[in-house]
Design a protein around this motif. Structure first.
Motif, PDB file in Angstrom:
ATOM      1  N   VAL A  16    -101.732 -30.567  74.016  1.00 26.66           N
ATOM      2  CA  VAL A  16    -100.633 -30.297  73.082  1.00 26.66           C
ATOM      3  C   VAL A  16    -100.963 -30.882  71.715  1.00 26.66           C
ATOM      4  CG1 VAL A  16     -98.204 -30.817  72.565  1.00 26.66           C
ATOM      5  CG2 VAL A  16     -98.873 -30.161  74.884  1.00 26.66           C
ATOM      6  N   VAL A  17    -101.479 -32.105  71.727  1.00 28.87           N
ATOM      7  CA  VAL A  17    -101.821 -32.774  70.472  1.00 28.87           C
ATOM      8  C   VAL A  17    -102.886 -31.963  69.729  1.00 28.87           C
ATOM      9  CG1 VAL A  17    -102.749 -34.883  69.438  1.00 28.87           C
ATOM     10  CG2 VAL A  17    -101.237 -35.042  71.438  1.00 28.87           C
ATOM     11  N   GLU A  18    -103.954 -31.616  70.422  1.00 26.36           N
ATOM     12  CA  GLU A  18    -105.064 -30.898  69.783  1.00 26.36           C
ATOM     13  C   GLU A  18    -104.630 -29.542  69.231  1.00 26.36           C
ATOM     14  OE1 GLU A  18    -107.885 -31.851  68.588  1.00 26.36           O
ATOM     15  OE2 GLU A  18    -107.196 -33.779  69.366  1.00 26.36           O
ATOM     16  N   ASN A  19    -103.834 -28.822  70.018  1.00 25.04           N
ATOM     17  CA  ASN A  19    -103.400 -27.491  69.578  1.00 25.04           C
ATOM     18  C   ASN A  19    -102.498 -27.580  68.341  1.00 25.04           C
ATOM     19  OD1 ASN A  19    -104.849 -26.089  71.453  1.00 25.04           O
ATOM     20  ND2 ASN A  19    -103.184 -26.026  72.969  1.00 25.04           N
ATOM     21  N   ASN A  20    -101.656 -28.605  68.297  1.00 22.96           N
ATOM     22  CA  ASN A  20    -100.821 -28.772  67.111  1.00 22.96           C
ATOM     23  C   ASN A  20    -101.678 -29.045  65.874  1.00 22.96           C
ATOM     24  OD1 ASN A  20     -97.714 -28.730  67.337  1.00 22.96           O
ATOM     25  ND2 ASN A  20     -98.356 -29.713  69.240  1.00 22.96           N
ATOM     26  N   ILE A  21    -102.698 -29.861  66.073  1.00 28.17           N
ATOM     27  CA  ILE A  21    -103.589 -30.168  64.950  1.00 28.17           C
ATOM     28  C   ILE A  21    -104.284 -28.880  64.481  1.00 28.17           C
ATOM     29  CG2 ILE A  21    -105.710 -31.412  64.307  1.00 28.17           C
ATOM     30  CD1 ILE A  21    -103.300 -33.260  64.515  1.00 28.17           C
ATOM     31  N   LYS A  22    -104.744 -28.088  65.452  1.00 28.03           N
ATOM     32  CA  LYS A  22    -105.390 -26.798  65.111  1.00 28.03           C
ATOM     33  C   LYS A  22    -104.441 -25.904  64.326  1.00 28.03           C
ATOM     34  CE  LYS A  22    -108.392 -26.166  69.060  1.00 28.03           C
ATOM     35  NZ  LYS A  22    -108.409 -25.503  70.375  1.00 28.03           N
ATOM     36  N   ALA A  23    -103.179 -25.865  64.777  1.00 31.79           N
ATOM     37  CA  ALA A  23    -102.187 -25.001  64.123  1.00 31.79           C
ATOM     38  C   ALA A  23    -101.919 -25.472  62.694  1.00 31.79           C
ATOM     39  CB  ALA A  23    -100.877 -25.007  64.927  1.00 31.79           C
ATOM     40  N   ILE A  24    -101.897 -26.789  62.512  1.00 29.47           N
ATOM     41  CA  ILE A  24    -101.666 -27.333  61.161  1.00 29.47           C
ATOM     42  C   ILE A  24    -102.814 -26.925  60.233  1.00 29.47           C
ATOM     43  CG2 ILE A  24    -101.589 -29.475  59.816  1.00 29.47           C
ATOM     44  CD1 ILE A  24    -100.143 -30.779  62.206  1.00 29.47           C
ATOM     45  N   ILE A  25    -104.034 -27.076  60.730  1.00 29.31           N
ATOM     46  CA  ILE A  25    -105.206 -26.748  59.901  1.00 29.31           C
ATOM     47  C   ILE A  25    -105.186 -25.269  59.523  1.00 29.31           C
ATOM     48  CG2 ILE A  25    -107.741 -26.572  59.908  1.00 29.31           C
ATOM     49  CD1 ILE A  25    -107.727 -29.098  61.724  1.00 29.31           C
ATOM     50  N   ARG A  26    -104.845 -24.424  60.520  1.00 32.25           N
ATOM     51  CA  ARG A  26    -104.879 -22.985  60.238  1.00 32.25           C
ATOM     52  C   ARG A  26    -103.811 -22.589  59.199  1.00 32.25           C
ATOM     53  NH1 ARG A  26    -104.533 -18.370  64.737  1.00 32.25           N
ATOM     54  NH2 ARG A  26    -103.803 -16.816  63.227  1.00 32.25           N
ATOM     55  N   ALA A  27    -102.631 -23.168  59.335  1.00 34.94           N
ATOM     56  CA  ALA A  27    -101.578 -22.845  58.358  1.00 34.94           C
ATOM     57  C   ALA A  27    -101.942 -23.381  56.975  1.00 34.94           C
ATOM     58  CB  ALA A  27    -100.232 -23.428  58.813  1.00 34.94           C
ATOM     59  N   TYR A  28    -102.571 -24.539  56.958  1.00 38.56           N
ATOM     60  CA  TYR A  28    -103.033 -25.122  55.693  1.00 38.56           C
ATOM     61  C   TYR A  28    -103.978 -24.142  54.999  1.00 38.56           C
ATOM     62  CZ  TYR A  28    -105.157 -28.629  52.561  1.00 38.56           C
ATOM     63  OH  TYR A  28    -105.605 -29.319  51.477  1.00 38.56           O
ATOM     64  N   GLU A  29    -104.822 -23.487  55.804  1.00 41.90           N
ATOM     65  CA  GLU A  29    -105.798 -22.546  55.232  1.00 41.90           C
ATOM     66  C   GLU A  29    -105.172 -21.197  54.875  1.00 41.90           C
ATOM     67  OE1 GLU A  29    -108.629 -22.630  58.368  1.00 41.90           O
ATOM     68  OE2 GLU A  29    -109.642 -24.435  57.597  1.00 41.90           O
ATOM     69  N   GLU A  30    -104.171 -20.771  55.651  1.00 44.47           N
ATOM     70  CA  GLU A  30    -103.669 -19.395  55.501  1.00 44.47           C
ATOM     71  C   GLU A  30    -102.500 -19.247  54.530  1.00 44.47           C
ATOM     72  OE1 GLU A  30    -102.906 -17.512  59.257  1.00 44.47           O
ATOM     73  OE2 GLU A  30    -104.978 -17.809  59.932  1.00 44.47           O
ATOM     74  N   VAL A  31    -101.833 -20.342  54.189  1.00 46.49           N
ATOM     75  CA  VAL A  31    -100.658 -20.217  53.324  1.00 46.49           C
ATOM     76  C   VAL A  31    -101.083 -19.687  51.950  1.00 46.49           C
ATOM     77  CG1 VAL A  31    -100.742 -22.621  52.503  1.00 46.49           C
ATOM     78  CG2 VAL A  31     -98.572 -21.375  52.456  1.00 46.49           C
ATOM     79  N   LYS A  32    -100.264 -18.765  51.406  1.00 51.40           N
ATOM     80  CA  LYS A  32    -100.647 -18.180  50.116  1.00 51.40           C
ATOM     81  C   LYS A  32     -99.412 -17.902  49.262  1.00 51.40           C
ATOM     82  CE  LYS A  32    -101.019 -13.537  52.134  1.00 51.40           C
ATOM     83  NZ  LYS A  32    -100.691 -13.836  53.547  1.00 51.40           N
ATOM     84  N   GLU A  33     -99.684 -17.748  47.956  1.00 49.71           N
ATOM     85  CA  GLU A  33     -98.581 -17.522  47.029  1.00 49.71           C
ATOM     86  C   GLU A  33     -98.219 -16.044  47.030  1.00 49.71           C
ATOM     87  OE1 GLU A  33     -99.082 -19.553  43.411  1.00 49.71           O
ATOM     88  OE2 GLU A  33     -97.004 -19.266  42.828  1.00 49.71           O
TER      89      GLU A  33
END
Lengths: 192, 390
Positions: free
Chosen positions: A175-192
């Motif tokens: 659970v911990v690892e997957n949450n970290i993965k999800a955070i990283i992916r959203a950090y990369e994918e968020v756009k204006e």
């Protein structure tokens, strides 16, 4: 840094409160003064809920509600059909939405006229469903918030979230690892 | 160590470090998390406390009383209806001179049913012989919980340490924790002068005490309360000297040259300080007084603080339902009777059931107080502030 105020919109069960707490926790680790507090109404799964953050380099004394946030984070875009999520948002503020739509479409939907208001989008639900196997978009939205707000450094924030999640799920390293993965992916994918 | 903690988490951390001999409790919103976290410390072996999950608050405090009479260091936590259900036992604890520490999360008493903050619960227990210390934020709640143990054991009266429900109990802030080993080191062990378990020196506790001696025993209890303030002050100073954070009995903010001021308790202290800063920026000479130690009432210190100004707005987060306004208002009117300097008083009853009080609303209070100062009289002494229909 002057006092910065954030309002989170979610539905009961989506983790708006947890996201606000995780954000506060991470900010404290980087030496900031913080507040994180939920607004408790007659809370039920699925009902609209709010959570709030304050962030500053100076001690924060006030304990009142937040009426004019600098940043609004929307965990569930269907809320925008019934709630004015931009209520009180500062004109030069940031709106961050979990949605499949583009920021232009959100701007039109919410009739946001001021060009000073910056709108960011990320499909955090898709990320959550793919990685966490359920639609709990709070941690990915946290990653997106870190990116768009430029308030905290990413790596120390990740470490702090990891610690907090390890404390919360001592027997679930997945659970911990997957949450970290999800955070990283959203950090990369968020756009204006 | 600097961490982010809610008020409830901070109080639970304090309890963990205190490692009381006995904790007996029954959960109630918004205080549940305190004993929930503490129960996990017990389960994880982080404390050696005997934890008694009771079937009601009445039973929880009864268990605390028994354990404290046996010489144990004892703590509990509750809120609102829970404290109301403890009411009978509150007087037993203080009458038996038992130094129990209770973490109280202030919540409005029913009815109508409400889970949010006002001060009606602790203030309804005002005359129960417990010390009451109202804290402003999680840091102060944590520090005061630790200090309360020492204060209670020296005075031999129980102490309630309060936080504002949800506003502080569920609000996360930066908190500086003391090292784990330093807290028990500072507190030392409880040395009860008499205990039920001391079979070589048998005593009786809680016995029938009629016309012959009840009054003398009660008088001693009153005397203990009368003498409590210097002890609180001493412990606060010792805490500050040891850990670097000093606390006042009465918190004064920018009062040196203030012409008008508000008097508050709890988390509104912080919001009010921001309002003071904003008014000062506009050149208005305003200040704030926060009553931190409410019982015993700090008569001299409060007089010294409030007689600095010409007009005082007393903000009570509860009403006495007596036609006389709020509790602080009544206390202050009482101590001002013999005082030569007497500020004009206006009572603002506000925030019942958790109704938010904003910085702007407190600024408006200051504006009204400044107007009263100009006019030289108060038209309406008691007002209900932030309520529909007023």
């Amino acid at each position: 840094m002057v006092l910065l105020e954030i309002r989170w919109h979610g539905r009961g069960g989506q983790g708006a409160k947890t996201a606000a707490l995780l954000f506060a926790d991470a900010a404290v680790e980087t030496g900031k003064y913080i507040q994180a507090f939920p607004e408790y109404g007659p809370e039920r799964m699925g009902a609209p809920v709010f959570a709030f953050n304050r962030l500053s380099d100076e001690p924060i004394l006030q304990h009142c509600g937040i009426k004019n946030p600098d940043i609004v984070v929307v965990l569930d875009s269907t809320l925008m059909e019934t709630i004015d999520v931009t209520e009180g948002l500062k004109e030069d503020g940031i709106l961050l939405v979990n949605t499949q739509k583009t920021s232009k479409e959100i701007r039109e939907q919410l009739k946001i006229k001021s060009e000073k208001t910056r709108i960011y989008v990320v499909d955090a639900s898709k990320i959550a469903k793919e990685i966490l196997k359920m639609d709990i978009p709070n941690t990915p939205m946290l990653g997106a918030l870190i990116k768009v707000s430029k308030l905290l450094e990413f790596e120390p924030m990740l470490e702090s979230v990891r610690k907090r999640l390890e404390h919360k799920f001592p027997n679930r390293p997945d659970v911990v690892e997957n949450n970290i993965k999800a955070i990283i992916r959203a950090y990369e994918e968020v756009k204006e | 160590m600097i961490v982010a903690r809610t008020g409830n988490e901070a109080m639970a951390e304090a309890m963990r470090q205190i490692n009381p001999d006995v904790v007996a409790a029954y959960p109630i919103t918004p205080a549940t998390e305190i004993v929930q976290h503490f129960a996990s410390y017990v389960a994880d072996g982080l404390v050696t406390t005997e934890y008694v999950p009771a079937e009601s608050e009445h039973s929880a405090l009864s268990a605390c009383i028994g354990a404290a009479a046996a010489g144990a260091r004892v703590m509990t936590a509750t809120a609102a209806q829970g404290l109301a259900l403890m009411h009978e036992m509150l007087f037993i604890a203080s009458g038996m001179r038992l130094p129990i520490v209770l973490c109280l999360v202030n919540r409005a008493l029913s009815s109508p049913i409400n889970i949010h903050c006002d001060h009606s619960d602790s203030l309804a227990s005002r005359d129960s012989g417990w010390l009451q210390i109202f804290t402003e934020n999680p840091q102060e709640a944590y520090d005061t919980t630790i200090m309360a143990v020492k204060i209670a054991e020296e005075i031999l009266l129980p102490v309630m340490v309060t936080t504002d429900g949800f506003i502080i109990s569920h609000g996360m802030e930066r908190v500086e924790l003391i090292d784990d080993d330093k807290v028990p080191e500072w507190l030392g062990e409880r040395k009860a002068p008499y205990t039920l378990l001391d079979v070589d020196n048998p005593i009786t506790i809680g016995m029938l005490d009629l016309q012959d001696y009840y009054f003398e025993h009660k008088r001693q209890e009153i005397e203990a309360m009368n003498n409590a303030l210097p002890v609180i002050e001493k412990v606060q100073k010792d805490f500050g000297d040891t850990f670097g954070r000093y606390y006042p009995i009465v918190d004064e903010y920018r009062m040196e040259d203030a012409e008008v001021a508000v008097l508050v308790m709890g988390s509104t202290g912080g919001t009010g300080k921001v309002a003071v800063d904003r008014m000062r920026k506009k050149g208005k000479k305003v200040g704030l007084v926060r009553c931190r130690v409410y019982r015993p009432f700090p008569r001299e210190r409060m007089l010294k603080a409030i007689t600095k100004v010409k007009v005082l707005g007393i903000m009570d987060r509860a009403d006495t339902l007596s036609t006389l306004g709020g509790h602080l208002y009544n206390d202050c009117r009482s101590i001002l009777y013999e005082s030569e300097a007497r500020p004009l008083l206006k009572n603002y009853i506000y925030g019942l059931g958790g109704r938010d009080i904003s910085i702007e609303e407190i600024e408006t209070v200051f504006e009204q107080l400044l107007e009263i100062k100009e006019r030289g009289r108060v038209d309406k002494e008691i007002v209900y502030y932030g309520v529909r229909g007023e």
